[in-house]
Motif scaffolding. Structure first.
Motif, mmCIF file in Angstrom:
data_model
loop_
_atom_site.group_PDB
_atom_site.id
_atom_site.type_symbol
_atom_site.label_atom_id
_atom_site.label_comp_id
_atom_site.label_asym_id
_atom_site.label_seq_id
_atom_site.Cartn_x
_atom_site.Cartn_y
_atom_site.Cartn_z
ATOM 1 N N TYR A 119 0.538 -1.236 0.121
ATOM 2 C CA TYR A 119 -0.117 0.066 -0.002
ATOM 3 C C TYR A 119 1.020 1.266 0.201
ATOM 4 O O TYR A 119 1.871 1.352 0.895
ATOM 5 C CB TYR A 119 -0.957 0.064 1.171
ATOM 6 N N GLY A 120 0.693 2.255 -0.838
ATOM 7 C CA GLY A 120 1.369 3.390 -1.050
ATOM 8 C C GLY A 120 2.368 3.410 -2.141
ATOM 9 O O GLY A 120 2.885 4.516 -2.760
ATOM 10 N N TYR A 121 2.490 2.088 -2.955
ATOM 11 C CA TYR A 121 2.990 2.066 -4.348
ATOM 12 C C TYR A 121 2.414 1.383 -5.319
ATOM 13 O O TYR A 121 1.166 0.676 -4.981
ATOM 14 C CB TYR A 121 4.610 1.294 -4.027
ATOM 15 N N LYS A 122 2.796 1.607 -6.740
ATOM 16 C CA LYS A 122 2.001 0.789 -7.645
ATOM 17 C C LYS A 122 3.549 0.565 -8.537
ATOM 18 O O LYS A 122 4.432 0.982 -8.459
ATOM 19 C CB LYS A 122 1.160 1.862 -8.299
ATOM 20 N N ALA A 123 2.847 -0.498 -9.762
ATOM 21 C CA ALA A 123 4.047 -0.878 -10.497
ATOM 22 C C ALA A 123 4.612 0.094 -11.446
ATOM 23 O O ALA A 123 3.803 1.172 -12.101
ATOM 24 C CB ALA A 123 3.381 -1.968 -11.286
ATOM 25 N N GLY A 124 5.941 -0.071 -11.524
ATOM 26 C CA GLY A 124 6.463 0.882 -12.519
ATOM 27 C C GLY A 124 6.763 0.465 -13.877
ATOM 28 O O GLY A 124 6.230 -0.780 -14.010
ATOM 29 N N GLN A 125 7.013 1.095 -15.096
ATOM 30 C CA GLN A 125 6.871 0.848 -16.242
ATOM 31 C C GLN A 125 8.436 0.487 -16.773
ATOM 32 O O GLN A 125 8.464 -0.112 -18.142
ATOM 33 C CB GLN A 125 6.332 1.634 -17.188
ATOM 34 N N ASP A 126 9.241 0.370 -15.893
ATOM 35 C CA ASP A 126 10.665 -0.260 -16.199
ATOM 36 C C ASP A 126 10.766 -1.703 -16.279
ATOM 37 O O ASP A 126 9.799 -2.400 -16.097
ATOM 38 C CB ASP A 126 11.668 0.306 -15.684
ATOM 39 N N GLU A 127 11.841 -2.409 -16.736
ATOM 40 C CA GLU A 127 12.023 -3.683 -16.865
ATOM 41 C C GLU A 127 12.006 -4.479 -15.666
ATOM 42 O O GLU A 127 11.471 -5.381 -15.409
ATOM 43 C CB GLU A 127 13.588 -3.958 -17.533
ATOM 44 N N LYS A 128 12.479 -3.751 -14.500
ATOM 45 C CA LYS A 128 12.450 -4.258 -12.975
ATOM 46 C C LYS A 128 11.340 -4.217 -12.505
ATOM 47 O O LYS A 128 10.968 -4.611 -11.272
ATOM 48 C CB LYS A 128 13.689 -3.654 -12.252
ATOM 49 N N ARG A 129 10.149 -3.753 -13.011
ATOM 50 C CA ARG A 129 8.961 -3.179 -12.302
ATOM 51 C C ARG A 129 8.844 -2.262 -11.001
ATOM 52 O O ARG A 129 8.545 -2.454 -10.139
ATOM 53 C CB ARG A 129 8.129 -4.461 -12.067
ATOM 54 N N THR A 130 10.144 -1.440 -11.074
ATOM 55 C CA THR A 130 10.318 -0.766 -9.740
ATOM 56 C C THR A 130 9.186 -0.069 -9.305
ATOM 57 O O THR A 130 8.351 0.488 -9.930
ATOM 58 C CB THR A 130 11.557 0.241 -10.350
ATOM 59 N N ALA A 131 9.062 -0.192 -7.890
ATOM 60 C CA ALA A 131 7.970 0.447 -7.228
ATOM 61 C C ALA A 131 7.725 2.020 -7.579
ATOM 62 O O ALA A 131 8.916 2.587 -7.104
ATOM 63 C CB ALA A 131 7.834 0.083 -5.603
ATOM 64 N N VAL A 132 6.651 2.420 -7.558
ATOM 65 C CA VAL A 132 6.506 3.916 -7.750
ATOM 66 C C VAL A 132 5.420 4.323 -7.046
ATOM 67 O O VAL A 132 4.627 3.718 -6.622
ATOM 68 C CB VAL A 132 6.073 4.164 -9.255
#
Length: 533
Positions: A165-178
């Motif tokens: 909670y507080g993060y969502k999926a990033g669009q980079d290869e590692k799916r870094t938390a955004v």
């Protein structure tokens, strides 16, 4: 033999989807229906497990199929092949050889030519071997998936399906938390409320009363999909507790927290801390490290305070201790004409058991607050505070606490270093025996892979332990602590956050009968215990 009331069982796992159309549900259905119709069977029902592994028989359609078989609703079970029914050779054998015959059920696996109506066929003789190979396929697939996951974990690639909670999926290869700003604001509020001394239950009640949706309701609203679980958007103390101790909010990515016992037993177990995959500074933090650390200190306290009947958590709750029996002092609100004077603290033993076991040690809330504020202003004023002594005491207290907390870590560290030395010797010995010809190359390879894997895991754990045991950040923490102390130099009111930060405990003695001042020992976190005048 013609078919009678026939049940069509179809199964497709996530791994089977990669095989293409040949294993699809539609293809299985077409093959089974055609066979049933050509052999005069009446289709009594279709039982479909889509997305389920064959290693477990706790599948909903299988359970429904078995229930209908017990109740006599079907005479025949038809599957494309044995692997569709299951990949656990022991359980498949039990059902085909014992359970189905007991209910008078005929079992047919088309592609494997298995038909229990003809138990003298060569296919029935080969069935145990085919079941073993089907399970081997499941075990081998599980091993490959684990290898891919471990590779991604080491690279810091996010593999979990859901983000904290507080993060969502990033669009980079590692799916870094955004950072999800809307939820992140709630997370920051939760930490602020905890710093103010609110319990997890009180924080959950506050967020619920304000109508803030809980994590499940928040994500349901974002993706527009309904959750399978019943959810009313209410916050629970456990949700708050999990958020307050999650290192994700300081930018640390921890994966492989839980695992299944085996590819056949899907029960989940916790993974030991030294076997988890941890990447620091993996994403942008929501909570500063200093704030997170202060919250962990509060969470680690053995006493946390209680609200009174009006729902108020008083600043000194749980911090006052009886000098004679050592029990926490209980807050009581004054009644009658004394109500306007505020409440008072009394010994819990006296309150619960009476004067036979301890005396009252009563002290008014206003009196102890006045005493504390006066003392704090004198000690924390920029001119009066002895920064050097405060720093030395803080570092000493921190070192003692660190030593107590890391005693087990130190033992583990020594054990791991010893094991590293042993692994180096084992690897060298394996290569030496291979060169001398006393150890086959394939055996040497397997042993070395095992040793190197264990060595890598031990080295990673040693690095984490040494980082946690080092005192390099102590001076920096001490400086930040002194800055926080000075913020309260001219305080007008005593707050719960201030008390948790500055006070370890206050030991209250009984009033003397000869007119001498009562003894009150204040144990500050930044100085030696001080006796009140």
């Amino acid at each position: 033999m013609t078919l009678k009331r026939t049940a069509l069982y179809l199964r497709l796992s996530r791994d089977d989807e990669k095989a293409g159309e040949s294993l699809s549900i539609e293809n299985q259905r077409a093959i089974l229906k055609r066979f049933a119709e050509e052999n005069g069977g009446t289709i009594a029902g279709e039982y479909i497990d889509d997305g389920w592994s064959g290693t477990s028989f706790e599948r909903p359609a299988v359970q429904r199929l078995l229930e209908d078989a017990k109740n006599g609703k079907i005479d025949t079970i038809l599957v494309k092949d044995l692997s569709r029914f299951g990949r656990n050779y022991i359980q498949v054998g039990q059902y085909v050889d014992y359970i189905f015959p007991a209910y008078g059920i005929r079992f047919i696996a088309l592609s494997d030519n298995v038909d229990t109506a003809d138990r003298t066929s060569s296919a029935m003789d080969m069935m145990p071997i085919m079941n073993v190979f089907n399970e081997w396929h499941a075990a081998n697939t599980s091993k490959k998936i684990r290898a891919v996951l471990e590779c991604n974990w080491r690279k810091g690639k996010y593999t979990n399906w859901a983000y904290p909670y507080g993060y969502k999926a990033g669009q980079d290869e590692k799916r870094t938390a955004v950072i999800d700003e809307e939820a992140a604001a709630v997370v920051r509020r939760i930490f602020d409320l905890r710093l103010q001394g609110n319990s997890a239950r009180a924080i959950a009640r506050t967020l619920t009363d304000e109508g803030i949706p809980n994590p499940t309701a928040h994500y349901t609203r974002l993706d527009g999909q309904k959750s399978e679980r019943r959810n009313f958007g209410l916050w629970s103390p456990k949700t708050i507790t999990d958020i307050l101790k999650d290192e994700t909010y300081i930018g640390t990515l921890t994966q492989h927290r839980t695992a299944r016992f085996s590819y056949k037993n899907h029960a989940v177990c916790d993974v030991p801390a030294d076997e988890r995959f941890i990447v620091t500074a993996a994403h942008q933090p929501i909570i500063p490290y200093t704030v997170w650390q202060r919250v962990q200190e509060i969470n680690g306290r053995t006493f946390r305070g209680r609200m009174d009947k009006s729902g108020t958590l008083h600043p000194l709750s749980s911090l006052l201790v009886c000098a004679d029996c050592g029990k926490k002092m209980k807050y009581k609100r004054a009644g009658g004409t004394s109500r306007e004077k505020g409440g008072f603290y009394s010994c819990r033993t006296y309150t619960d058991l009476g004067k036979k076991y301890c005396s009252s040690h009563t002290i008014s809330e206003k009196e102890i607050v006045r005493l504390l504020l006066k003392d704090l202003r004198a000690m924390l004023g920029n001119r009066q505070i002895d920064e050097q002594k405060a720093r030395e005491h803080f570092l000493s207290s921190r070192a003692k606490q660190k030593e107590k907390e890391s005693a087990a870590d130190g033992t583990e560290l020594r054990s791991l270093k010893k094991r590293l030395s042993e692994l180096d010797k084992l690897i060298a010995s394996a290569f030496e025996e291979k060169v001398l010809g006393s150890l086959p190359e394939n055996v040497c390879k397997d042993l070395c892979e095992k040793f190197f894997s264990e060595k890598e895991s031990a080295s990673r754990r040693i690095s984490d332990l040494e980082k946690s045991l080092q005192q390099d950040s102590a001076e920096e923490e001490a400086e930040k602590y002194l800055l926080r102390l000075k913020q309260y130099a001219n305080c007008e009111d005593l707050t719960r956050e201030m008390c948790l930060l500055l006070i370890d405990k206050i030991v209250v003695g009984e009033k003397s009968t000869d007119g001498t001042p009562r003894k009150i020992d204040i144990y500050y976190k930044f100085s030696a215990p001080k006796q009140s005048p």
